[in-house]
Design a protein around this motif. Structure first.
Motif, PDB file in Angstrom:
ATOM      1  N   THR A   1      48.541  37.786  34.763  1.00 54.23           N
ATOM      2  CA  THR A   1      47.456  37.539  33.820  1.00 54.23           C
ATOM      3  C   THR A   1      47.802  38.081  32.442  1.00 54.23           C
ATOM      4  OG1 THR A   1      45.874  37.729  35.643  1.00 54.23           O
ATOM      5  CG2 THR A   1      44.994  37.880  33.423  1.00 54.23           C
TER       6      THR A   1
ATOM      7  N   ASP B   1      40.596  32.393  27.227  1.00 52.99           N
ATOM      8  CA  ASP B   1      40.687  33.776  27.710  1.00 52.99           C
ATOM      9  C   ASP B   1      39.330  34.454  27.823  1.00 52.99           C
ATOM     10  OD1 ASP B   1      40.355  33.818  24.971  1.00 52.99           O
ATOM     11  OD2 ASP B   1      41.659  35.530  24.629  1.00 52.99           O
TER      12      ASP B   1
ATOM     13  N   GLU C   1      43.770  27.662  35.289  1.00 51.22           N
ATOM     14  CA  GLU C   1      44.771  28.394  34.516  1.00 51.22           C
ATOM     15  C   GLU C   1      44.619  28.206  33.003  1.00 51.22           C
ATOM     16  OE1 GLU C   1      46.552  30.566  35.697  1.00 51.22           O
ATOM     17  OE2 GLU C   1      47.208  30.134  37.723  1.00 51.22           O
TER      18      GLU C   1
ATOM     19  N   SER D   1      45.603  32.333  41.764  1.00 58.54           N
ATOM     20  CA  SER D   1      44.494  31.603  41.139  1.00 58.54           C
ATOM     21  C   SER D   1      44.559  30.118  41.497  1.00 58.54           C
ATOM     22  CB  SER D   1      44.516  31.794  39.627  1.00 58.54           C
ATOM     23  OG  SER D   1      45.767  31.416  39.097  1.00 58.54           O
TER      24      SER D   1
ATOM     25  N   ARG E   1      32.795  36.682  38.275  1.00 54.76           N
ATOM     26  CA  ARG E   1      33.942  37.184  37.519  1.00 54.76           C
ATOM     27  C   ARG E   1      34.623  38.335  38.272  1.00 54.76           C
ATOM     28  NH1 ARG E   1      34.295  36.133  31.947  1.00 54.76           N
ATOM     29  NH2 ARG E   1      32.744  34.667  31.195  1.00 54.76           N
TER      30      ARG E   1
ATOM     31  N   THR F   1      41.796  27.877  31.254  1.00 50.85           N
ATOM     32  CA  THR F   1      40.510  28.320  30.729  1.00 50.85           C
ATOM     33  C   THR F   1      40.714  29.273  29.551  1.00 50.85           C
ATOM     34  OG1 THR F   1      39.408  28.082  32.872  1.00 50.85           O
ATOM     35  CG2 THR F   1      38.405  29.597  31.310  1.00 50.85           C
TER      36      THR F   1
ATOM     37  N   ARG G   1      37.767  33.724  31.193  1.00 50.23           N
ATOM     38  CA  ARG G   1      38.512  34.071  32.404  1.00 50.23           C
ATOM     39  C   ARG G   1      37.945  35.336  33.026  1.00 50.23           C
ATOM     40  NH1 ARG G   1      43.965  33.762  29.335  1.00 50.23           N
ATOM     41  NH2 ARG G   1      44.251  31.517  29.056  1.00 50.23           N
TER      42      ARG G   1
ATOM     43  N   LEU H   1      36.678  29.833  36.348  1.00 42.87           N
ATOM     44  CA  LEU H   1      37.295  31.155  36.369  1.00 42.87           C
ATOM     45  C   LEU H   1      38.719  31.131  36.921  1.00 42.87           C
ATOM     46  CD1 LEU H   1      34.277  33.304  37.625  1.00 42.87           C
ATOM     47  CD2 LEU H   1      35.357  33.466  35.379  1.00 42.87           C
ATOM     48  N   SER H   2      38.980  30.211  37.842  1.00 46.19           N
ATOM     49  CA  SER H   2      40.298  30.168  38.480  1.00 46.19           C
ATOM     50  C   SER H   2      41.214  29.111  37.878  1.00 46.19           C
ATOM     51  CB  SER H   2      40.143  29.902  39.987  1.00 46.19           C
ATOM     52  OG  SER H   2      39.409  28.700  40.217  1.00 46.19           O
TER      53      SER H   2
END
Length: 574
Positions: free
Chosen positions: A497, A11, A7, A140, A127, A9, A14, A4-5
């Motif tokens: 984001t 979309d 960069e 992040s 999440r 990943t 995320r 999740l954190s």
């Protein structure tokens, strides 16, 4: 939380950009504006619908709010004053800090119960937690590095207390000193005026107490440093961003009076935490969120550009100015390190590439035009990501399982994976694959959730519709944030984001229009491409609801790809 954190990943994996507490604030701001400009009410109602969807069924909200949710959402939608009054109460019930603390507690409760059937709940709560921490000011990168350090640098003991991890990532505010190498004429400004920007400029040799740390950061090129004292931030990465923002602001003000002035800063800054624990180190200045997307290696990028210029019709067709303008705005966004400039330019690129008369207002025009591209790409992107993860886990076992599945004769590996996940005849092979995944819990969970979706037509259709709705929310949020930057000079905490999402949307639209405008595809205007994609997306969603049982043929339906070039070698003699 590692995924999740991270960069890069995908979309869809995320954390959400906004949480219910931030959505309430967004909605109140939009309603406050709508009270004076009734034409803005539809935008506020769009936010209200997103807020309602995100709060109903939310276990965190259930524990925090003591009033029936209908009291907030079953309201006269023509009265911004009445909606504002109701949501002001809800805003008092759900603040961001209590919301994140409740996430911690609910996750800890599940871990203490040691129940293995709560993975869906854990997924949702993690999440929301990561999204909350980012909205509270944590970067992040700091979250990701903390996860890696706590869970992966050494073997995790069986009696680990996860509450120690919560303490590490809890968003406390700290004071930092940031020393940044700089090459600029701004040092000619008197110190008393520089202090208004929270900075002072000195020769690197005058930083006596930090000389051994500053010299490696400055190298031979930089002779001066900006010392940003008393930087208030949640972590060192955020402190560097705050300091760099101050430097950029100082540079821009000086540039009003010396237009030939240039600014250069070093690759890294030396950061010292001045309170609580002692944290010292070099942190990068070169973070560019426009780069957090799939990219090609230099040689492949060169070949791709050659192919585009040779086969794509847009650079020489009726829309060549639109093509090159969109590319230019994309380039300006990529080359900038300012989040504000990145967001404004990448939105302008999206707005430029979308045909002007495709829909009504600017936002509805872009949203209506972009959604078919993102929707048609959705399932194939998800499975491509999963296929890569499975092959990285164990190429031999994964390849054997996928190749053993019943599928079409001409199917490629991605389509074969779809058949493995969706067809009842392949469930025994899939069960063995799950067993072999052992302690790779996230990979098994991700594979299982895709299996649950793809084995049902209704579930697949719902997943596509839900994703379309989320993308629509995000495009509206990108546009609202762009307007906040341009018209009010404000930048929400989640803007970073949005830059990544907007860039990803543009790249998908650009790549697919190039696919439709090259080789045997004779679309040479963006209007034709967008019209085709709208019609094709409607057919795609209708096909997903077919009454026939799922078969191997569905691999070519669910996993949509642009029409390929006609292979004339099969038709004509050599």
């Amino acid at each position: 939380m590692d995924e999740l954190s991270f960069e890069y990943t995908l979309d869809s994996h995320r954390p959400p950009t906004a949480t219910p507490p931030t959505l309430v604030i967004e909605c109140l701001d939009a309603l406050d504006y709508a009270k004076h400009n009734i034409k803005a009410l539809p935008g506020a109602l769009h936010l209200l619908k997103e807020l309602e969807t995100r709060t109903r069924g939310n276990p965190i909200i259930k524990e925090m709010v003591n009033i029936d949710l209908d009291s907030f959402f079953q309201v006269d939608k023509t009265s911004p004053e009445e909606i504002f009054k109701r949501l002001s109460v809800l805003s008092g019930e759900i603040k961001q800090y209590p919301y994140s603390i409740k996430c911690f507690k609910l996750i800890q409760r599940i871990l203490d119960e040691e129940k293995l059937d709560r993975k869906i709940d854990l997924d949702f709560l993690c999440r929301e937690l990561v999204s909350s921490l980012i909205n509270l000011g944590l970067s992040s990168q700091w979250i990701h590095n903390s996860v890696v350090k706590f869970f992966f640098e050494e073997k995790v003991p069986n009696d680990i207390d996860v509450r120690n991890f919560w303490k590490i990532i809890f968003p406390h505010t700290h004071w930092f000193k940031v020393v940044t190498p700089i090459d600029s004429k701004v040092h000619l400004v008197e110190d008393s005026y520089l202090s208004a920007f929270g900075a002072k400029i000195i020769n690197k040799d005058d930083v006596d107490d930090l000389k051994e740390h500053i010299d490696p950061v400055c190298g031979e090129y930089f002779q001066r440093v900006v010392v940003s004292d008393d930087v208030r931030a949640k972590d060192p990465y955020e402190a560097v961003e705050v300091a760099n923002h101050r430097i950029a602001r100082l540079h821009h003000v000086y540039g009003l009076f010396n237009h030939k002035h240039s600014l250069s800063i070093g690759d890294g800054s030396y950061v010292i935490q001045k309170c609580c624990t002692e944290i010292k180190g070099i942190y990068s200045n070169s973070l560019n969120r426009m780069q957090f997307v799939r990219d090609k290696l230099p040689a492949r990028a060169a070949r791709a550009m050659e192919t585009m210029m040779k086969e794509i019709r847009f650079p020489n067709g009726p829309d060549k100015k639109k093509f090159f303008n969109a590319v230019s705005f994309h380039g300006m966004s990529t080359n900038s390190t300012s989040v504000e400039n990145q967001l404004v330019n990448i939105w302008t690129a999206l707005e430029t590439i979308t045909p002007e008369s495709f829909s009504g207002s600017t936002i509805s025009n872009v949203t209506h035009g972009v959604l078919p591209f993102i929707g048609l790409n959705y399932m194939s992107r998800l499975l491509r990501c999963l296929l890569g993860d499975i092959l990285r886990w164990n190429r031999k076992l994964a390849y054997r399982a996928i190749k053993s599945a019943k599928c079409g004769e001409d199917h490629n590996l991605l389509q074969q994976l779809y058949c493995l996940l969706s067809l009842k005849e392949n469930e025994d092979i899939l069960s063995d694959l799950f067993k072999n995944m052992g302690d790779f819990h996230l990979l098994r969970y991700r594979t299982y959730t895709h299996h649950k979706t793809l084995k049902s037509r209704q579930a697949t259709h719902k997943a596509v519709e839900d994703h379309e709705r989320r993308v629509e929310w995000q495009i509206h949020r990108i546009y609202r944030t762009r307007n906040l930057v341009v018209h009010r000079g404000q930048l929400p905490s989640f803007a970073k984001t949005l830059v990544v999402n907007a860039h990803d949307y543009f790249d998908q639209v650009f790549e697919l229009t190039c696919s439709l405008g090259g080789k045997n595809q004779y679309y040479n205007t963006y209007s034709n491409c967008f019209n085709y994609m709208e019609m094709r997306y409607n057919k795609y969603k209708n096909d997903l609801l077919s009454k026939d049982p799922i078969s191997t043929n569905d691999a070519e339906v669910v996993l949509w790809f642009p029409p390929g070039a006609v292979d004339d070698r099969a038709l004509l003699p050599e």
